[in-house]
Write a protein that holds these residues in place. Structure first.
Motif, PDB file in Angstrom:
ATOM      1  N   ASN A 125      31.139  26.180  23.425  1.00  0.00           N
ATOM      2  CA  ASN A 125      29.444  26.180  23.111  1.00  0.00           C
ATOM      3  C   ASN A 125      28.429  24.896  24.392  1.00  0.00           C
ATOM      4  O   ASN A 125      27.334  25.009  23.856  1.00  0.00           O
ATOM      5  CB  ASN A 125      29.196  25.039  21.918  1.00  0.00           C
ATOM      6  CG  ASN A 125      30.303  26.162  21.218  1.00  0.00           C
ATOM      7  OD1 ASN A 125      30.274  27.302  20.648  1.00  0.00           O
ATOM      8  ND2 ASN A 125      31.007  25.858  20.165  1.00  0.00           N
ATOM      9  N   GLY A 126      28.210  25.284  25.678  1.00  0.00           N
ATOM     10  CA  GLY A 126      27.263  24.540  26.309  1.00  0.00           C
ATOM     11  C   GLY A 126      26.742  24.560  26.545  1.00  0.00           C
ATOM     12  O   GLY A 126      25.792  24.358  27.087  1.00  0.00           O
ATOM     13  N   ARG A 127      26.296  26.258  26.823  1.00  0.00           N
ATOM     14  CA  ARG A 127      25.639  26.916  27.941  1.00  0.00           C
ATOM     15  C   ARG A 127      23.872  27.416  26.714  1.00  0.00           C
ATOM     16  O   ARG A 127      24.070  27.206  26.361  1.00  0.00           O
ATOM     17  CB  ARG A 127      25.810  28.493  27.692  1.00  0.00           C
ATOM     18  CG  ARG A 127      27.375  28.708  28.467  1.00  0.00           C
ATOM     19  CD  ARG A 127      27.589  30.141  28.839  1.00  0.00           C
ATOM     20  NE  ARG A 127      28.933  30.134  29.528  1.00  0.00           N
ATOM     21  CZ  ARG A 127      30.157  30.150  28.931  1.00  0.00           C
ATOM     22  NH1 ARG A 127      30.169  30.822  27.589  1.00  0.00           N
ATOM     23  NH2 ARG A 127      31.433  30.141  30.074  1.00  0.00           N
ATOM     24  N   ARG A 128      22.878  26.921  27.886  1.00  0.00           N
ATOM     25  CA  ARG A 128      21.946  27.120  26.827  1.00  0.00           C
ATOM     26  C   ARG A 128      21.552  28.798  26.460  1.00  0.00           C
ATOM     27  O   ARG A 128      21.059  28.671  25.681  1.00  0.00           O
ATOM     28  CB  ARG A 128      21.030  26.025  28.106  1.00  0.00           C
ATOM     29  CG  ARG A 128      19.507  26.138  27.530  1.00  0.00           C
ATOM     30  CD  ARG A 128      18.386  25.554  28.660  1.00  0.00           C
ATOM     31  NE  ARG A 128      18.883  24.314  29.222  1.00  0.00           N
ATOM     32  CZ  ARG A 128      18.678  23.377  28.451  1.00  0.00           C
ATOM     33  NH1 ARG A 128      18.074  23.146  27.205  1.00  0.00           N
ATOM     34  NH2 ARG A 128      19.688  21.637  28.226  1.00  0.00           N
ATOM     35  N   LYS A 129      22.300  29.253  28.158  1.00  0.00           N
ATOM     36  CA  LYS A 129      20.941  30.625  27.810  1.00  0.00           C
ATOM     37  C   LYS A 129      22.590  31.553  27.547  1.00  0.00           C
ATOM     38  O   LYS A 129      23.145  31.502  28.397  1.00  0.00           O
ATOM     39  CB  LYS A 129      20.515  31.167  28.882  1.00  0.00           C
ATOM     40  CG  LYS A 129      18.969  30.758  28.940  1.00  0.00           C
ATOM     41  CD  LYS A 129      18.176  30.764  27.093  1.00  0.00           C
ATOM     42  CE  LYS A 129      16.885  30.417  27.009  1.00  0.00           C
ATOM     43  NZ  LYS A 129      15.907  30.699  25.376  1.00  0.00           N
ATOM     44  N   THR A 130      22.056  33.089  27.386  1.00  0.00           N
ATOM     45  CA  THR A 130      23.382  34.068  27.067  1.00  0.00           C
ATOM     46  C   THR A 130      23.760  34.615  28.665  1.00  0.00           C
ATOM     47  O   THR A 130      22.238  34.876  29.420  1.00  0.00           O
ATOM     48  CB  THR A 130      23.536  35.203  26.453  1.00  0.00           C
ATOM     49  OG1 THR A 130      23.012  34.488  25.095  1.00  0.00           O
ATOM     50  CG2 THR A 130      24.533  35.694  26.367  1.00  0.00           C
ATOM     51  N   SER A 131      24.618  34.973  29.396  1.00  0.00           N
ATOM     52  CA  SER A 131      24.919  34.692  30.366  1.00  0.00           C
ATOM     53  C   SER A 131      26.111  36.278  30.710  1.00  0.00           C
ATOM     54  O   SER A 131      26.482  36.937  29.400  1.00  0.00           O
ATOM     55  CB  SER A 131      25.227  33.834  31.557  1.00  0.00           C
ATOM     56  OG  SER A 131      26.859  33.610  31.507  1.00  0.00           O
ATOM     57  N   ILE A 132      26.150  36.865  31.994  1.00  0.00           N
ATOM     58  CA  ILE A 132      27.190  37.866  31.914  1.00  0.00           C
ATOM     59  C   ILE A 132      28.050  37.305  31.781  1.00  0.00           C
ATOM     60  O   ILE A 132      28.774  38.405  31.097  1.00  0.00           O
ATOM     61  CB  ILE A 132      27.056  38.994  32.550  1.00  0.00           C
ATOM     62  CG1 ILE A 132      27.330  38.211  34.125  1.00  0.00           C
ATOM     63  CG2 ILE A 132      26.073  39.326  32.714  1.00  0.00           C
ATOM     64  CD1 ILE A 132      27.435  38.921  35.214  1.00  0.00           C
ATOM     65  N   PHE A 133      29.118  36.500  30.975  1.00  0.00           N
ATOM     66  CA  PHE A 133      30.051  36.096  31.477  1.00  0.00           C
ATOM     67  C   PHE A 133      30.537  35.569  29.680  1.00  0.00           C
ATOM     68  O   PHE A 133      31.220  34.473  29.051  1.00  0.00           O
ATOM     69  CB  PHE A 133      30.585  34.542  32.217  1.00  0.00           C
ATOM     70  CG  PHE A 133      30.430  35.470  33.586  1.00  0.00           C
ATOM     71  CD1 PHE A 133      31.764  36.369  34.181  1.00  0.00           C
ATOM     72  CD2 PHE A 133      29.909  35.004  34.810  1.00  0.00           C
ATOM     73  CE1 PHE A 133      31.780  36.846  35.232  1.00  0.00           C
ATOM     74  CE2 PHE A 133      29.576  36.013  35.616  1.00  0.00           C
ATOM     75  CZ  PHE A 133      31.136  36.626  36.187  1.00  0.00           C
ATOM     76  N   SER A 134      29.204  35.139  28.992  1.00  0.00           N
ATOM     77  CA  SER A 134      29.202  34.657  27.389  1.00  0.00           C
ATOM     78  C   SER A 134      29.877  34.882  26.611  1.00  0.00           C
ATOM     79  O   SER A 134      29.676  36.622  26.868  1.00  0.00           O
ATOM     80  CB  SER A 134      27.541  34.527  27.019  1.00  0.00           C
ATOM     81  OG  SER A 134      27.005  33.346  27.814  1.00  0.00           O
ATOM     82  N   THR A 135      30.105  35.062  25.865  1.00  0.00           N
ATOM     83  CA  THR A 135      31.432  35.472  24.633  1.00  0.00           C
ATOM     84  C   THR A 135      30.292  35.522  23.354  1.00  0.00           C
ATOM     85  O   THR A 135      30.231  36.086  22.646  1.00  0.00           O
ATOM     86  CB  THR A 135      33.133  34.744  24.400  1.00  0.00           C
ATOM     87  OG1 THR A 135      33.099  33.954  23.886  1.00  0.00           O
ATOM     88  CG2 THR A 135      33.677  34.859  25.550  1.00  0.00           C
ATOM     89  N   HIS A 136      29.742  34.792  23.895  1.00  0.00           N
ATOM     90  CA  HIS A 136      28.506  34.568  22.306  1.00  0.00           C
ATOM     91  C   HIS A 136      27.142  34.652  23.180  1.00  0.00           C
ATOM     92  O   HIS A 136      26.730  34.632  23.924  1.00  0.00           O
ATOM     93  CB  HIS A 136      28.631  33.615  22.031  1.00  0.00           C
ATOM     94  CG  HIS A 136      30.141  33.527  21.339  1.00  0.00           C
ATOM     95  ND1 HIS A 136      31.478  33.081  22.096  1.00  0.00           N
ATOM     96  CD2 HIS A 136      30.536  32.983  19.652  1.00  0.00           C
ATOM     97  CE1 HIS A 136      32.410  33.593  20.427  1.00  0.00           C
ATOM     98  NE2 HIS A 136      31.911  33.682  19.151  1.00  0.00           N
TER      99      HIS A 136
END
Length: 291
Positions: free
Chosen positions: A269-280
């Motif tokens: 839950n620590g990503r600021r923005k969605t990336s292509i490696f994000s599950t959420h």
């Protein structure tokens, strides 16, 4: 919440690699290669068998793997240790009945300071909803209700099964392309070395293509999160679901302020923005969609 995807993909990659190695070692396991080159039709059939077998084995193991790797302690519905555990089970079962589930999910707690929860399991009849101790300590009752509703919605929507079918298709292409690439590479070495190079190249290319293929699964996971948010809003109420997402956002913002960026980036839950490696998807996008 992304842990169910991570463990499913990890299990799938290990199972797929194991099956591929076994098939490669079986006499005749490479019979898609003939004097004229590759029999693409035969290779596609072999790839589909390996790909979907690996995917369904991963699905069958998903609940067991989650329990083992996360240390989930399942709450016996008839013998909860505390009144709080009884309340947690009753909440999940109430939401499950509202979602139309005829078999109640197992409910478990695992020790982790992270605010997290996940749902997994091979079928709606054999599902699991697990929450972290961090979530229970950090969130209020309404936010917890929203999180539980979101996870029950994943089960009711059949997301794990749908993802398994998608993973089977991805696996098929991974196995298919890895063997074609390995065949091409093996043509550039001496004939006596070709079988060894072919075997090693299959493993290397399969790992590489599996990583690329996981991007498709990640994209599907992000898409399904919006559906689970809407399902959670239907079950618990829109206000509670929105409050749960806002509470999660407040938690992640606090973590980012307290921790070094390199450490915060490793947290689910620590990503600021969605990336292509994000599950959420990004939490702001989820809150905006729900609004």
């Amino acid at each position: 919440m992304g842990k169910r995807i991570f463990y499913f993909l990890l299990t799938n990659a290990l199972v797929l690699l194991t099956i591929s190695i076994v098939v490669s070692l079986i006499p005749g396991g490479l019979n898609y290669i003939n004097d004229g080159g590759i029999n693409f039709g035969q290779l596609l059939i072999l790839s589909a068998i390996i790909g979907f077998t690996g995917s369904f084995i991963s699905l069958a193991m998903s609940r067991w793997m989650a329990k083992q790797m996360m240390g989930v302690q399942v709450i016996h519905p008839d013998q909860p240790a505390t009144e709080y555990e009884r309340d947690l089970v009753e909440r999940v079962h109430r939401l499950s009945r509202a979602a139309g589930l005829t078999h109640m999910p197992e409910v478990g707690i695992y020790q982790s300071p992270e605010v997290n929860a996940f749902a997994t399991g091979p079928t709606k009849r054999r599902s699991l909803v697990a929450v972290s101790t961090g979530l229970l300590e950090e969130m209020d009752d309404d936010a917890i209700e929203g999180v539980l509703a979101h996870e029950v919605a994943h089960i009711a929507n059949g997301d794990m099964v749908t993802m398994t079918l998608l993973q089977g298709v991805v696996n098929t292409f991974v196995v298919f392309l890895a063997r074609i690439a390995a065949f091409i590479v093996s043509r550039f070495v001496r004939e006596e070395m070709a079988p060894i190079v072919h075997f090693i190249a299959i493993i290397v290319f399969q790992i590489a293509f599996s990583i690329l293929g996981s991007l498709v699964v990640f994209a599907y996971s992000r898409h399904r999160e919006f559906h689970a948010d809407r399902g959670g809003a239907d079950l618990a109420g829109k206000d509670k679901m929105k409050h749960a997402l806002e509470s999660l956002k407040a938690y992640t913002n606090r973590i980012k302020a307290d921790e070094d960026t390199s450490i915060a980036a490793l947290k689910i839950n620590g990503r600021r923005k969605t990336s292509i490696f994000s599950t959420h998807p990004d939490l702001d996008d989820r809150i905006q969609r729900l609004s």
